[in-house]
Scaffold this motif. Structure first.
Motif, mmCIF file in Angstrom:
data_model
loop_
_atom_site.group_PDB
_atom_site.id
_atom_site.type_symbol
_atom_site.label_atom_id
_atom_site.label_comp_id
_atom_site.label_asym_id
_atom_site.label_seq_id
_atom_site.Cartn_x
_atom_site.Cartn_y
_atom_site.Cartn_z
ATOM 1 N N ARG A 93 0.835 -1.209 0.000
ATOM 2 C CA ARG A 93 0.000 0.000 0.000
ATOM 3 C C ARG A 93 0.869 1.259 0.000
ATOM 4 N NH1 ARG A 93 -2.971 -3.317 3.634
ATOM 5 N NH2 ARG A 93 -2.027 -2.333 5.476
ATOM 6 N N ALA A 153 2.358 1.881 -3.387
ATOM 7 C CA ALA A 153 1.342 2.417 -4.301
ATOM 8 C C ALA A 153 1.155 3.911 -4.070
ATOM 9 C CB ALA A 153 0.028 1.671 -4.117
ATOM 10 N N ARG A 154 1.159 4.335 -2.812
ATOM 11 C CA ARG A 154 1.030 5.769 -2.515
ATOM 12 C C ARG A 154 2.253 6.538 -3.018
ATOM 13 N NH1 ARG A 154 0.449 6.267 3.561
ATOM 14 N NH2 ARG A 154 0.315 8.495 3.021
ATOM 15 N N HIS A 183 4.106 5.712 -5.552
ATOM 16 C CA HIS A 183 4.050 5.752 -7.010
ATOM 17 C C HIS A 183 2.952 6.687 -7.516
ATOM 18 C CE1 HIS A 183 6.105 1.552 -7.021
ATOM 19 N NE2 HIS A 183 6.977 2.544 -6.926
ATOM 20 N N GLU A 184 1.873 6.835 -6.742
ATOM 21 C CA GLU A 184 0.855 7.799 -7.149
ATOM 22 C C GLU A 184 1.430 9.208 -7.209
ATOM 23 O OE1 GLU A 184 -2.567 7.191 -4.530
ATOM 24 O OE2 GLU A 184 -3.622 6.386 -6.280
ATOM 25 N N ARG A 209 3.845 9.507 -10.237
ATOM 26 C CA ARG A 209 3.242 9.630 -11.568
ATOM 27 C C ARG A 209 2.866 11.069 -11.921
ATOM 28 N NH1 ARG A 209 0.766 4.741 -9.701
ATOM 29 N NH2 ARG A 209 1.482 2.933 -10.912
ATOM 30 N N CYS A 233 7.098 5.968 -13.949
ATOM 31 C CA CYS A 233 6.925 7.002 -12.945
ATOM 32 C C CYS A 233 8.220 7.179 -12.163
ATOM 33 C CB CYS A 233 5.764 6.677 -12.003
ATOM 34 S SG CYS A 233 6.068 5.353 -10.813
ATOM 35 N N TYR A 253 -0.810 -3.391 -2.762
ATOM 36 C CA TYR A 253 -0.625 -2.359 -3.783
ATOM 37 C C TYR A 253 -1.950 -2.044 -4.470
ATOM 38 C CZ TYR A 253 1.928 0.225 -7.396
ATOM 39 O OH TYR A 253 2.413 1.215 -8.219
ATOM 40 N N GLU A 254 -2.684 -3.086 -4.843
ATOM 41 C CA GLU A 254 -3.891 -2.873 -5.637
ATOM 42 C C GLU A 254 -5.079 -2.423 -4.800
ATOM 43 O OE1 GLU A 254 -3.929 -6.569 -8.031
ATOM 44 O OE2 GLU A 254 -3.383 -5.222 -9.703
ATOM 45 N N ILE A 306 -4.719 0.368 -3.431
ATOM 46 C CA ILE A 306 -4.520 1.802 -3.644
ATOM 47 C C ILE A 306 -4.439 2.158 -5.122
ATOM 48 C CG2 ILE A 306 -2.987 3.764 -3.155
ATOM 49 C CD1 ILE A 306 -4.307 2.593 -0.651
ATOM 50 N N ALA A 307 -3.747 1.335 -5.907
ATOM 51 C CA ALA A 307 -3.497 1.668 -7.311
ATOM 52 C C ALA A 307 -3.501 0.396 -8.145
ATOM 53 C CB ALA A 307 -2.159 2.395 -7.461
ATOM 54 N N ASP A 308 -3.743 0.560 -9.439
ATOM 55 C CA ASP A 308 -3.687 -0.581 -10.355
ATOM 56 C C ASP A 308 -2.237 -0.975 -10.606
ATOM 57 O OD1 ASP A 308 -6.443 -0.640 -10.621
ATOM 58 O OD2 ASP A 308 -6.430 0.718 -12.353
#
Length: 351
Positions: free
Chosen positions: A133, A136-137, A139-140, A143, A204, A262-263, A265-267
């Motif tokens: 998780r 994912a944050r 990487h958000e 990006r 990213c 991870y998923e 929060i994000a694909d």
């Protein structure tokens, strides 16, 4: 092997470093402890106000100021988004202006607050989901834009540069160099083919060196990231594969837990799993060149006495031949990192 320049930071005496911190606007009380870092010189320093900080003196010639400041800006952006990282402080440069990177008597310095923790328990699926998780944050935020000055880690380019430098600087024994060059050329071709097979790959800003040593865990807050020194543009799987350990079954279970988190929060693009072995191979070639480039620093022959021997390079030829098999498209199963994969290029515990 040709000698590389001596970058041992011999002028960084305790007195020099304390004076540099004072020049940057801090007031150390004299207590300092050198921390583990091969790439830079990193200290834990206590201040007169009771705080403890981590001070990093950057190795000359590795990153430009623009690249370092881009790393600092990324850390600040992550912190503003409440992604747990340790962001550098604003200091006072020689002109009296505020900056996160300051020049003092020819050395470059950054300082961050000390934030402790222990290594994460990667055998625990819930810990892996939590880290997933968190990645994912990260990487958000990554990006939102791309790095303009830092390295791109989404082609065989870094491996080509490493290969070319090693051969140009006679880093290999003459009797082994042809075999190593041949297998490396085959590996580079397969790395390029792997990336070419994903022309619409989403990239990213990444942590870039996300192995267990660069994640610290505290009982109350969970994980936080340290050491963004190797932040790059690349595919998100680069920040996942070095967290895998054990045999193939164990690595698969760990990867599944990471992706479950991870998923939330994000694909995640499952096609990126094809890149695990090419990315591992790229890192292996890059790692050999990193050691060779640093051989003029006396710390490196002491820490890596096995490097540069005929046995080392023969082993590299064998390992890279194994990677040719591992990179075949039919083999998309993750494997545990080899020992070389777990080496922290910086190892300084500093974001």
């Amino acid at each position: 092997m040709r000698a590389t320049p001596d970058l041992s930071f011999g002028e960084l005496t305790p007195e020099f470093m304390l004076d540099a911190l004072e020049a940057a606007g801090l007031r150390p009380d004299g207590r300092m402890l050198q921390l583990n870092s091969f790439e830079n010189r990193v200290l834990q320093v206590h201040l007169e106000d009771g705080q403890a900080v981590v001070a990093k003196f950057y190795r000359p010639g590795r990153w430009t100021d623009a690249q370092i400041l881009e790393e600092h800006a990324f850390a600040a952006e992550l912190a503003a988004a409440e992604v747990p990282v340790v962001a550098p402080w604003s200091l006072r440069d020689e002109s009296g202006q505020a900056a996160t990177l300051v020049h003092v008597a020819g050395q470059r310095l950054a300082v961050a607050p000390r934030q402790g923790g222990r290594g994460p328990e990667l055998e625990d699926p819930e810990v892996l989901r939590w880290i997933g998780r968190l990645l994912a944050r990260l990487h958000e935020v990554g990006r939102r834009q791309a790095f303009r000055h830092r390295v791109d880690w989404h082609s065989a380019g870094p491996a080509c540069a490493a290969r070319d430098w090693l051969l140009a600087n006679d880093a290999l024994p003459p009797e082994i160099a042809p075999a190593w060059a041949d297998v490396t050329a085959q590996c580079i071709a397969m790395i390029e083919a792997a990336f070419a097979s994903l022309p619409d790959l989403q990239l990213c800003r990444l942590h870039g060196d996300c192995h267990p040593g660069n994640i610290l865990w505290t009982p109350d807050a969970g994980p936080h990231f340290v050491d963004l020194d190797d932040a790059v543009n690349g595919p998100v799987v680069q920040d996942l594969w070095m967290l895998l350990s054990g045999d193939a079954d164990q690595a698969n279970h760990q990867l599944r837990a990471l992706l479950e988190g991870y998923e939330q929060i994000a694909d995640f693009d499952d096609r990126e799993l094809r890149l695990i072995e090419p990315l591992r191979t790229l890192r292996m070639i890059h790692y050999s060149a990193w050691l060779a480039r640093r051989w003029g620093d006396p710390a490196f022959p002491l820490a890596f006495p096995w490097f540069g021997t005929a046995n080392y390079w023969m082993d590299q030829v064998s390992l890279l031949r194994e990677q040719l098999t591992a990179m075949q498209p039919k083999d998309a199963q993750p494997q545990a990192p080899r020992l070389d994969d777990e080496v922290d290029f910086d190892g300084d515990g500093f974001a």
